[in-house]
Motif scaffolding. Structure first.
Motif, mmCIF file in Angstrom:
data_model
loop_
_atom_site.group_PDB
_atom_site.id
_atom_site.type_symbol
_atom_site.label_atom_id
_atom_site.label_comp_id
_atom_site.label_asym_id
_atom_site.label_seq_id
_atom_site.Cartn_x
_atom_site.Cartn_y
_atom_site.Cartn_z
ATOM 1 N N ALA A 147 38.443 38.055 41.092
ATOM 2 C CA ALA A 147 38.029 37.704 42.455
ATOM 3 C C ALA A 147 37.385 36.328 42.496
ATOM 4 O O ALA A 147 37.598 35.551 43.454
ATOM 5 C CB ALA A 147 37.064 38.765 42.979
ATOM 6 N N ARG A 148 36.652 35.973 41.484
ATOM 7 C CA ARG A 148 36.027 34.641 41.460
ATOM 8 C C ARG A 148 37.095 33.552 41.336
ATOM 9 O O ARG A 148 37.015 32.489 41.974
ATOM 10 C CB ARG A 148 35.029 34.553 40.294
ATOM 11 N N GLN A 149 38.125 33.804 40.512
ATOM 12 C CA GLN A 149 39.188 32.806 40.365
ATOM 13 C C GLN A 149 39.979 32.626 41.671
ATOM 14 O O GLN A 149 40.300 31.485 42.076
ATOM 15 C CB GLN A 149 40.125 33.200 39.228
ATOM 16 N N LEU A 150 40.282 33.739 42.312
ATOM 17 C CA LEU A 150 41.020 33.639 43.586
ATOM 18 C C LEU A 150 40.179 32.976 44.667
ATOM 19 O O LEU A 150 40.705 32.239 45.519
ATOM 20 C CB LEU A 150 41.443 35.035 44.041
ATOM 21 N N PHE A 151 38.855 33.229 44.642
ATOM 22 C CA PHE A 151 37.997 32.582 45.619
ATOM 23 C C PHE A 151 37.950 31.076 45.384
ATOM 24 O O PHE A 151 37.905 30.279 46.347
ATOM 25 C CB PHE A 151 36.585 33.165 45.534
ATOM 26 N N ALA A 152 38.013 30.667 44.123
ATOM 27 C CA ALA A 152 38.010 29.226 43.826
ATOM 28 C C ALA A 152 39.287 28.555 44.333
ATOM 29 O O ALA A 152 39.281 27.354 44.662
ATOM 30 C CB ALA A 152 37.842 29.003 42.321
ATOM 31 N N GLN A 153 40.389 29.300 44.411
ATOM 32 C CA GLN A 153 41.657 28.761 44.908
ATOM 33 C C GLN A 153 41.851 29.025 46.404
ATOM 34 O O GLN A 153 42.947 28.794 46.932
ATOM 35 C CB GLN A 153 42.820 29.375 44.122
#
Length: 384
Positions: A147-153
């Motif tokens: 979820a953190r990676q997708l939020f960064a993108q």
């Protein structure tokens, strides 16, 4: 032939007999005897007067000036410092008894093993639940990282990241709860292994392998601590202040068993906080080393404790004191005469008495005092 005069008695008509007249020779003898009885005895035959009494023979001893220890004596009872009734904390069956009754055991030594199959199963169940929740926590952490990676993108919102973080926190809490459940199950399992809480002598064993026991109901065995051990005794109220002072200084206490059981040295440990109104005494306890186990609970012992010291006391033999109606007195020899002096006994022990009313060096009458009166001349007996 000589003529013998025979007195004749004439009998009248009345029938009475008249006594013969006394002969002339008898009269002078009778008068002489009466004259001798009336004449006083000569002075030479009187009893001699008693001679005047001489000085009374006595033996004396000098009053001494020295320190005298005030010793408190009492009859005490040997009591253990610790008595533990060993009981179970779980409902189970006795599996193994690891000792024999009457045996001396040490603290931590195994005593009983109980049937603990239920507790072992509970521990295994709690461990399995912990493994399950650890796996859920690991998955929640992976979901949170994605979820953190997708939020960064910019593919998901911040709310989705927060939801993933909440899932991680919940899984971590479940793991903590599982760990606490495991600890509780292990505590219950530890109750199946009963060890000696103190070192001492085990009493009678009341259960055997296969016996059912209940929580805090069945007493498995009683352990009595014998080394060190205590002796409990009573202190009179008048000696309370001295006993409290001795307690602060760690005063020594001597105990003697009856019938030649031996003597033991200990120290005062405890003085009760109240005076018994019925007896006027205070309970006290002394502690003694008992490596040879000669002091046994319930035995009687003579207790002696030095509570204070009388400095510069005037000491005389107690046998030299005369108890009179007006109090205690002694006879002191002064100028060859016995002078009576009233005294006050401060303390007496072992045939000696600390007194006031006389001074050190006075010659006190010890033997022969029963024959002495005030101001009577006396003479000292020869020393053996």
């Amino acid at each position: 032939m000589p003529l013998v005069a025979i007195p004749l008695s004439l009998t009248g008509c009345s029938g009475k007999t008249e006594s013969p007249a006394p002969t002339p020779a008898a009269a002078p003898a009778t008068l002489a005897a009466a004259s001798a009885a009336a004449t006083p005895a000569p002075a030479a035959t009187a009893a001699p007067a008693a001679p005047s009494a001489g000085p009374t023979s006595v033996s004396t001893i000098q009053a001494q000036n020295k320190e005298l220890n005030v010793t408190l004596k009492a009859t005490g009872t040997v009591v253990p410092l610790n008595v533990v009734d060993v009981r179970t904390q779980m409902n189970s069956l006795i599996k193994v008894v690891h000792f024999k009754e009457g045996q001396f055991v040490k603290a931590g030594q195994p005593l009983f093993t109980l049937d603990a199959r239920t507790e072992e199963a509970n521990v295994a169940k709690a461990l399995a639940q912990l493994a399950k929740d650890n796996a859920a926590l690991a998955d929640a952490r992976r979901q949170h990282e994605r979820a953190r990676q997708l939020f960064a993108q910019n593919f998901i919102s911040q709310g989705a990241v927060d939801t993933a973080q909440a899932a991680v926190d919940a899984a971590a809490a479940n793991v903590s709860a599982d760990q606490a459940a495991i600890d509780a199950a292990k505590v219950a399992l530890s109750y199946s292994r009963i060890v000696a809480p103190v070192s001492g002598r085990a009493g009678a064993v009341n259960v055997f392998p296969g016996s059912a026991v209940q929580v805090n109901v069945t007493t498995l065995v009683t352990i009595t601590q014998l080394d060190p051990i205590g002796i409990q005794f009573n202190i009179p109220q008048r000696n309370l202040s001295d006993a409290l002072a001795a307690l602060k200084g760690g005063a020594g206490v001597k105990a003697t068993l009856a019938d030649g059981g031996g003597s033991f040295a200990g120290r005062l440990q405890f003085v009760d906080n109240a005076v018994d109104a019925a007896s006027g005494t205070v309970k006290a306890k002394a502690v003694f080393a008992n490596k040879d186990y000669k002091l046994w609970p319930g035995a009687f012992a003579e207790v002696q404790q030095t509570v204070s010291t009388i400095a510069d006391a005037v000491v005389i033999p107690f046998a030299s004191i005369v108890q009179g109606a007006r109090g205690s007195v002694v006879y002191v020899v002064e100028d060859g005469k016995a002078v009576m002096k009233p005294i006050k006994v401060v303390y007496s022990e072992r045939g000696e008495a600390a007194v006031t009313g006389i001074k050190a060096g006075d010659a006190v009458v010890q033997e022969g005092k029963q024959n002495v009166r005030p101001n009577m001349p006396v003479v000292e007996r020869a020393k053996p």
